[in-house]
Design a protein around this motif. Structure first.
Motif, PDB file in Angstrom:
ATOM      1  N   SER A 197       0.838  -1.197   0.000  1.00 14.91           N
ATOM      2  CA  SER A 197       0.000   0.000   0.000  1.00 14.91           C
ATOM      3  C   SER A 197       0.874   1.247   0.000  1.00 14.91           C
ATOM      4  CB  SER A 197      -0.920   0.025   1.227  1.00 14.91           C
ATOM      5  OG  SER A 197      -1.757  -1.104   1.270  1.00 14.91           O
ATOM      6  N   VAL A 198       0.252   2.374  -0.299  1.00 18.51           N
ATOM      7  CA  VAL A 198       0.945   3.660  -0.331  1.00 18.51           C
ATOM      8  C   VAL A 198       0.287   4.590   0.681  1.00 18.51           C
ATOM      9  CG1 VAL A 198       1.568   5.651  -1.732  1.00 18.51           C
ATOM     10  CG2 VAL A 198       1.537   3.373  -2.760  1.00 18.51           C
ATOM     11  N   LEU A 221      -0.435   8.277   1.888  1.00 21.03           N
ATOM     12  CA  LEU A 221      -0.502   9.615   1.299  1.00 21.03           C
ATOM     13  C   LEU A 221      -0.931  10.627   2.355  1.00 21.03           C
ATOM     14  CD1 LEU A 221      -2.449   8.651  -1.945  1.00 21.03           C
ATOM     15  CD2 LEU A 221       0.028   8.928  -1.699  1.00 21.03           C
ATOM     16  N   VAL A 238      -4.630   5.845   2.728  1.00 22.52           N
ATOM     17  CA  VAL A 238      -3.902   4.649   2.315  1.00 22.52           C
ATOM     18  C   VAL A 238      -4.556   4.120   1.045  1.00 22.52           C
ATOM     19  CG1 VAL A 238      -3.272   2.287   2.914  1.00 22.52           C
ATOM     20  CG2 VAL A 238      -3.203   4.067   4.666  1.00 22.52           C
ATOM     21  N   ARG A 239      -3.759   3.895   0.011  1.00 22.02           N
ATOM     22  CA  ARG A 239      -4.266   3.331  -1.239  1.00 22.02           C
ATOM     23  C   ARG A 239      -3.426   2.116  -1.620  1.00 22.02           C
ATOM     24  NH1 ARG A 239      -7.978   6.246  -4.056  1.00 22.02           N
ATOM     25  NH2 ARG A 239      -8.390   8.370  -3.298  1.00 22.02           N
ATOM     26  N   SER A 240      -4.088   1.187  -2.296  1.00 26.47           N
ATOM     27  CA  SER A 240      -3.352   0.008  -2.761  1.00 26.47           C
ATOM     28  C   SER A 240      -2.315   0.445  -3.795  1.00 26.47           C
ATOM     29  CB  SER A 240      -4.323  -1.009  -3.371  1.00 26.47           C
ATOM     30  OG  SER A 240      -5.028  -0.450  -4.465  1.00 26.47           O
ATOM     31  N   GLU A 241      -1.123  -0.092  -3.660  1.00 22.60           N
ATOM     32  CA  GLU A 241      -0.017   0.345  -4.520  1.00 22.60           C
ATOM     33  C   GLU A 241      -0.262  -0.001  -5.980  1.00 22.60           C
ATOM     34  OE1 GLU A 241       4.861   0.163  -4.446  1.00 22.60           O
ATOM     35  OE2 GLU A 241       3.695  -1.397  -3.429  1.00 22.60           O
TER      36      GLU A 241
END
Length: 324
Positions: free
Chosen positions: A44-45, A47, A114-117
């Motif tokens: 995940s990323v 942000l 949080v977003r899926s990479e």
């Protein structure tokens, strides 16, 4: 998709009237396919949206993620499956208007996404602001009944049992106008929005660490639903009481009534003790009366025998006395 919300008007001032907000787009991906965030956010990323507009354009994603998280939790509860990755999502998800209100009125607004990479799909979000109230008479108090901390809460959950936390909060600096921008508690941060699939705890821990490293805030507060209390307690939060509009006259009346009840009970107890003392004294006197009555019966018997003997004597017969 559009809707109504309460927030700032075109001049930037607070406005309690409900009005339409601009149409926002729904996400192009199905929320049911969003993967759970993994430990340490692997895959995940993380942000940090730089502006209010950055949050606003994600409004529908945030709303639908809350719904999806609630649905997944409900499914786990129905199947009895143990929840391995607690994310603190409430059973009743955040509503569209509430999210819109917070995104529009919170000042400042900051936090994480949080977003899926791989796909860029939203997996979690957390927004923070400076705690603000719109009541001149708002007070922190954990020890009064009006604070709403029930006896069950006190037995089961962590709470401000000695009132020290509420006292420290009440002593915090605050300023502003309750009828305009609100009364701002400068040293108190508030968790305003939290929604996640598997990463709620990680986001909140990360934010607490960031606040502790800085020097802007001394406390973090939030409102928790019943099923999320354990989640927040595991992160170190403690139940503290607050009264938005303390009914001072009612509180004084209740205190007077409680005092009157205590005095009435004291008088009743004293009357009962006095009655018991009197009964005991009567019981102590009764054997003496019975003994005296017994002695009296003996003397009457003696007198009868004397009279009977005298009446049966020759002298009594000569004198014309007849025995009865």
């Amino acid at each position: 998709m559009g809707g109504c919300y309460t927030g700032r008007n075109a001049d930037g001032n607070m406005d309690a009237r409900r009005r339409l907000f601009d149409e926002v787009r729904e996400p192009v991906y199905p929320m049911s396919k969003v993967p759970l965030a993994r430990k340490y956010l692997e895959g995940s990323v993380l942000l940090k949206p730089p502006s209010r507009e950055s949050w606003w354009c994600c409004l529908t994603e945030m709303l639908l993620l809350c719904n999806e998280a609630a649905n997944r939790q409900a499914s786990k509860n129905m199947t009895g499956k143990k929840k391995d990755n607690a994310d603190g999502v409430q059973s009743k998800p955040l509503g569209l208007e509430y999210i819109a209100d917070r995104l529009d009125t919170d000042d400042p607004i900051f936090g994480y996404m949080v977003r899926s990479e791989k796909e860029g799909w939203l997996q979690g979000f957390l927004t923070m602001t400076t705690f603000t109230t719109w009541h001149d008479d708002f007070i922190w108090n954990s020890l009064v009944r009006e604070a709403g901390i029930s006896d069950d809460d006190k037995r089961v959950h962590k709470w401000d049992f000695d009132g020290s936390l509420a006292k420290a909060l009440q002593e915090c600096e605050r300023k502003g106008d309750a009828n305009n921008e609100g009364i701002v508690w400068n040293r108190v941060a508030e968790v305003s929005l939290l929604g996640a699939c598997g990463c709620g705890g990680q986001l909140l821990r990360l934010m607490i660490e960031e606040l502790e490293a800085g020097d802007d805030y001394d406390f973090v507060v939030l409102q928790a639903t019943d099923n999320a209390i354990g989640f927040y307690e595991n992160l170190g939060f403690v139940r503290v009481g607050a009264i938005a509009r303390p009914a001072l006259e009612l509180m004084a009346q209740q205190a007077a009534e409680a005092q009157a009840r205590a005095e009435r009970r004291a008088k009743e107890n004293e009357a009962k003790r006095a009655a018991r003392r009197e009964e005991k004294e009567r019981e102590d006197v009764r054997p003496d009366l019975q003994a005296q009555q017994g002695e009296g019966l003996k003397w009457r018997d003696v007198c009868r025998r004397v009279v009977r003997d005298l009446a049966s004597s020759p002298e009594a017969a000569a004198a014309g006395c007849v025995r009865a």
